[in-house]
Design a protein around this motif. Structure first.
Motif, PDB file in Angstrom:
ATOM      1  N   VAL A  49      70.423  59.742 -29.111  1.00  0.00           N
ATOM      2  CA  VAL A  49      70.924  58.397 -29.287  1.00  0.00           C
ATOM      3  C   VAL A  49      72.431  58.497 -29.041  1.00  0.00           C
ATOM      4  CG1 VAL A  49      71.338  56.075 -30.183  1.00  0.00           C
ATOM      5  CG2 VAL A  49      69.044  57.554 -30.316  1.00  0.00           C
ATOM      6  N   THR A  50      73.215  59.035 -30.002  1.00  0.00           N
ATOM      7  CA  THR A  50      74.532  58.911 -30.096  1.00  0.00           C
ATOM      8  C   THR A  50      74.929  60.007 -29.038  1.00  0.00           C
ATOM      9  OG1 THR A  50      74.378  58.612 -32.626  1.00  0.00           O
ATOM     10  CG2 THR A  50      76.653  59.501 -31.753  1.00  0.00           C
ATOM     11  N   PHE A  51      74.809  61.087 -28.864  1.00  0.00           N
ATOM     12  CA  PHE A  51      75.342  62.070 -27.943  1.00  0.00           C
ATOM     13  C   PHE A  51      74.199  62.337 -26.801  1.00  0.00           C
ATOM     14  CE2 PHE A  51      77.482  63.212 -32.065  1.00  0.00           C
ATOM     15  CZ  PHE A  51      78.631  62.865 -31.588  1.00  0.00           C
ATOM     16  N   GLY A  52      73.050  61.670 -26.727  1.00  0.00           N
ATOM     17  CA  GLY A  52      72.064  61.807 -25.699  1.00  0.00           C
ATOM     18  C   GLY A  52      72.528  61.198 -24.426  1.00  0.00           C
ATOM     19  N   PRO A  53      71.784  61.113 -23.658  1.00  0.00           N
ATOM     20  CA  PRO A  53      71.732  60.621 -22.205  1.00  0.00           C
ATOM     21  C   PRO A  53      71.710  58.949 -22.167  1.00  0.00           C
ATOM     22  CG  PRO A  53      69.421  61.175 -22.139  1.00  0.00           C
ATOM     23  CD  PRO A  53      70.289  61.765 -23.594  1.00  0.00           C
ATOM     24  N   GLU A  54      72.632  58.367 -21.560  1.00  0.00           N
ATOM     25  CA  GLU A  54      72.852  57.015 -21.498  1.00  0.00           C
ATOM     26  C   GLU A  54      71.402  56.222 -21.185  1.00  0.00           C
ATOM     27  OE1 GLU A  54      75.455  53.845 -19.200  1.00  0.00           O
ATOM     28  OE2 GLU A  54      75.524  55.956 -18.546  1.00  0.00           O
ATOM     29  N   ARG A  55      71.128  55.208 -22.115  1.00  0.00           N
ATOM     30  CA  ARG A  55      69.776  54.475 -21.828  1.00  0.00           C
ATOM     31  C   ARG A  55      69.779  53.800 -20.431  1.00  0.00           C
ATOM     32  NH1 ARG A  55      67.065  53.055 -26.014  1.00  0.00           N
ATOM     33  NH2 ARG A  55      65.467  52.643 -24.524  1.00  0.00           N
ATOM     34  N   ARG A  56      68.506  53.801 -19.917  1.00  0.00           N
ATOM     35  CA  ARG A  56      68.237  53.700 -18.294  1.00  0.00           C
ATOM     36  C   ARG A  56      67.541  52.157 -18.392  1.00  0.00           C
ATOM     37  NH1 ARG A  56      69.951  57.671 -14.745  1.00  0.00           N
ATOM     38  NH2 ARG A  56      68.731  56.443 -13.176  1.00  0.00           N
ATOM     39  N   TYR A  57      67.777  51.293 -17.553  1.00  0.00           N
ATOM     40  CA  TYR A  57      66.844  50.134 -17.171  1.00  0.00           C
ATOM     41  C   TYR A  57      66.028  50.445 -16.084  1.00  0.00           C
ATOM     42  CZ  TYR A  57      70.183  47.982 -20.387  1.00  0.00           C
ATOM     43  OH  TYR A  57      70.991  47.406 -21.277  1.00  0.00           O
ATOM     44  N   GLU A  58      64.547  49.354 -16.296  1.00  0.00           N
ATOM     45  CA  GLU A  58      63.472  49.622 -15.140  1.00  0.00           C
ATOM     46  C   GLU A  58      63.354  48.182 -14.674  1.00  0.00           C
ATOM     47  OE1 GLU A  58      61.237  53.746 -15.869  1.00  0.00           O
ATOM     48  OE2 GLU A  58      60.338  52.059 -16.285  1.00  0.00           O
ATOM     49  N   ALA A  59      62.951  48.197 -13.564  1.00  0.00           N
ATOM     50  CA  ALA A  59      62.115  46.977 -13.227  1.00  0.00           C
ATOM     51  C   ALA A  59      61.123  47.292 -12.074  1.00  0.00           C
ATOM     52  CB  ALA A  59      63.288  46.077 -12.499  1.00  0.00           C
ATOM     53  N   LYS A 208      57.026  40.392  -9.466  1.00  0.00           N
ATOM     54  CA  LYS A 208      58.362  41.308  -9.863  1.00  0.00           C
ATOM     55  C   LYS A 208      58.635  41.191 -11.391  1.00  0.00           C
ATOM     56  CE  LYS A 208      63.366  40.874  -9.462  1.00  0.00           C
ATOM     57  NZ  LYS A 208      64.398  39.680  -9.043  1.00  0.00           N
ATOM     58  N   SER A 209      58.772  42.288 -11.983  1.00  0.00           N
ATOM     59  CA  SER A 209      58.888  42.381 -13.541  1.00  0.00           C
ATOM     60  C   SER A 209      60.583  41.960 -13.703  1.00  0.00           C
ATOM     61  CB  SER A 209      58.708  43.636 -13.944  1.00  0.00           C
ATOM     62  OG  SER A 209      59.442  44.524 -13.870  1.00  0.00           O
ATOM     63  N   ASP A 210      60.509  41.551 -14.834  1.00  0.00           N
ATOM     64  CA  ASP A 210      62.088  41.369 -15.524  1.00  0.00           C
ATOM     65  C   ASP A 210      62.612  42.955 -15.857  1.00  0.00           C
ATOM     66  OD1 ASP A 210      61.790  38.610 -15.676  1.00  0.00           O
ATOM     67  OD2 ASP A 210      60.877  38.590 -17.596  1.00  0.00           O
ATOM     68  N   VAL A 211      63.853  42.915 -15.733  1.00  0.00           N
ATOM     69  CA  VAL A 211      64.320  44.101 -16.220  1.00  0.00           C
ATOM     70  C   VAL A 211      64.520  44.455 -17.554  1.00  0.00           C
ATOM     71  CG1 VAL A 211      66.665  45.544 -16.100  1.00  0.00           C
ATOM     72  CG2 VAL A 211      66.214  43.873 -14.033  1.00  0.00           C
ATOM     73  N   TYR A 212      64.038  45.696 -17.815  1.00  0.00           N
ATOM     74  CA  TYR A 212      63.453  46.083 -19.322  1.00  0.00           C
ATOM     75  C   TYR A 212      64.278  47.476 -19.314  1.00  0.00           C
ATOM     76  CZ  TYR A 212      59.836  48.372 -17.069  1.00  0.00           C
ATOM     77  OH  TYR A 212      58.971  49.126 -16.287  1.00  0.00           O
ATOM     78  N   LEU A 213      64.488  47.993 -20.660  1.00  0.00           N
ATOM     79  CA  LEU A 213      65.058  49.033 -21.176  1.00  0.00           C
ATOM     80  C   LEU A 213      63.882  50.082 -20.943  1.00  0.00           C
ATOM     81  CD1 LEU A 213      67.031  48.897 -24.333  1.00  0.00           C
ATOM     82  CD2 LEU A 213      67.766  49.960 -22.322  1.00  0.00           C
ATOM     83  N   GLU A 214      64.016  51.278 -20.307  1.00  0.00           N
ATOM     84  CA  GLU A 214      63.143  52.386 -19.955  1.00  0.00           C
ATOM     85  C   GLU A 214      62.508  52.842 -21.247  1.00  0.00           C
ATOM     86  OE1 GLU A 214      63.173  56.780 -17.965  1.00  0.00           O
ATOM     87  OE2 GLU A 214      64.846  56.075 -18.830  1.00  0.00           O
ATOM     88  N   LYS A 215      61.380  52.835 -21.173  1.00  0.00           N
ATOM     89  CA  LYS A 215      60.607  53.121 -22.470  1.00  0.00           C
ATOM     90  C   LYS A 215      60.913  54.932 -22.542  1.00  0.00           C
ATOM     91  CE  LYS A 215      56.870  49.887 -22.083  1.00  0.00           C
ATOM     92  NZ  LYS A 215      55.661  49.662 -21.817  1.00  0.00           N
TER      93      LYS A 215
END
Length: 393
Positions: A49-59, A208-215
């Motif tokens: 989390v802290t030094f991990g990859p940036e969180r991505r979003y999906e749709a 079409k889905s809403d935009v959500y945080l990648e699981k």
């Protein structure tokens, strides 16, 4: 005595003594487990989390496909089968079609996507084909393709059967994912009108889905449990190792086994006493010491100060009681530095003290001056531990 002397460095672990003492330290295990869980969980959180990859979003967008006759080919048996039919085909197709790529870029501009941004410098499907042959056309519409930048991940999956297509857009910018999804919907729905292969009669977006945080695969619970178990096991092994090299004595029998000298009895801390062990001390004192006149008592931790010896002698007097005042009056408490000629010596070995080397040195010195060791008194013992060890109620 017929008890065989054993070098303390060669002794086997007294398991009963170890387990009884371990019960007093068992709190170390949950504390170690808690610390291990915190450390493991913290490391996992920092890495992911802290030094991990940036969180991505999906749709996601779902499409219904209607194929034209040109989409079918004949197999070896002469049967008609679809040419475009699986997820791998579509993932490659989405960015491999020259016309579609240009149409998508135009649509993205209409949706307000700034394709001059760094994130748009690579417009390529994850794991997709090389699009270097399209560089000139892309540059004409304002897209600079640089392979080393982060990718916009796009994936096409055929779901249920070949009639349904699921397109997934994945990016670090939530707003961009929304605009990209709209651009893909418009570009794919219009695809049959400009596709050179004429494989489709229509492509319709059904949802079409809403935009959500990648699981993400969150395994912090596994990390915490692993850290707790590992720390507890290491703590137990550390306790076992420390005890295995511990030279201290915790029960009288260990004295006899180690030094080959009889133990006259056991005296306890403070004013604690045990009737059974008091009686044993009295009987052995009468048998081996009472008839001697010039006797010294030396504690193994009284190197140049007789204070420990004096305290141990006082404990012996309290244990035996006033009936032995006269018999004990002939015993003198001394330090190791005061060893001299005497009719006999009593060696006081304290419970739990790590002074095996000094004890052996005292025994050696007494032998050199031909002062017989009448016996050992095991002093400052833990009454509760001794009772548990012997099973005394």
């Amino acid at each position: 005595m017929d008890t065989k002397k054993v070098k303390y460095t060669d002794e086997s672990l007294n398991l009963r003594s170890f387990y009884l003492r371990f019960l007093k330290k068992i709190w170390i295990l949950p504390v170690a487990a808690l610390i291990g869980a915190i450390i493991a969980g913290g490391i996992y959180y920092l890495v992911t989390v802290t030094f991990g990859p940036e969180r991505r979003y999906e749709a996601q967008a779902r499409f219904y496909l209607t194929y034209s006759d040109d989409a079918y080919i004949r197999n070896a048996e002469g049967e008609r089968v679809l040419d475009w039919y699986n997820g791998a085909t579509w993932t490659n197709f989405i960015f491999n079609d020259h016309d579609f790529l240009l149409e998508l870029v135009k649509t993205m501009k209409e949706e307000g996507v700034d394709i001059s941004q760094e994130r748009m410098k690579v417009l390529e499907a994850a794991g997709g084909p090389d699009i270097s042959n399209q560089l000139q056309a892309l540059e004409e519409v304002g897209v600079d393709v640089i392979k080393d930048e982060s990718k916009i991940n796009v994936k096409g999956d055929i779901i249920s059967n070949e009639r349904f297509l699921l397109v997934t857009i994945n990016e670090t910018d939530k707003e961009l994912v929304e605009k990209l999804t709209d651009a893909f919907i418009k570009s794919l729905e219009s695809y049959p009108t400009y596709n050179a292969s004429k494989a489709f009669e229509s492509i319709v977006c059904t949802s079409k889905s809403d935009v959500y945080l990648e699981k993400t695969d969150n395994r912090i619970a596994v990390a915490i449990i692993f850290g707790a178990i590992l720390a507890a096991v290491l703590a137990f092994l550390a306790i076992l190792l420390i005890d295995a090299v511990d030279e201290a004595i915790y029960v009288p029998e260990e004295c006899e086994k180690r030094y080959g000298i009889r133990v006259l009895g056991t005296v306890f801390q403070g004013n604690e006493a045990c009737d059974l062990l008091r009686g044993e001390l009295a009987k052995l004192y009468d048998k081996y010491v009472a008839d001697k006149e010039n006797i010294v008592l030396i504690s193994s931790d009284a190197a140049d100060n007789a204070s420990f010896s004096e305290k141990d002698l006082e404990s012996v007097k309290k244990t035996l009681g006033s009936d032995y005042d006269e018999k004990l009056s002939k015993i003198k408490a001394i330090s190791a530095s005061d060893i001299g000629a005497a009719e006999g010596a009593i060696l006081a070995v304290p419970y739990g003290k790590k002074n095996a080397a000094m004890t052996e040195h005292l025994i050696s010195q007494l032998k050199k001056i031909e002062c017989p060791v009448l016996g050992i008194v095991f002093t400052r013992a833990d009454l509760k531990f001794i009772k548990r060890y012997y099973g005394i109620k």
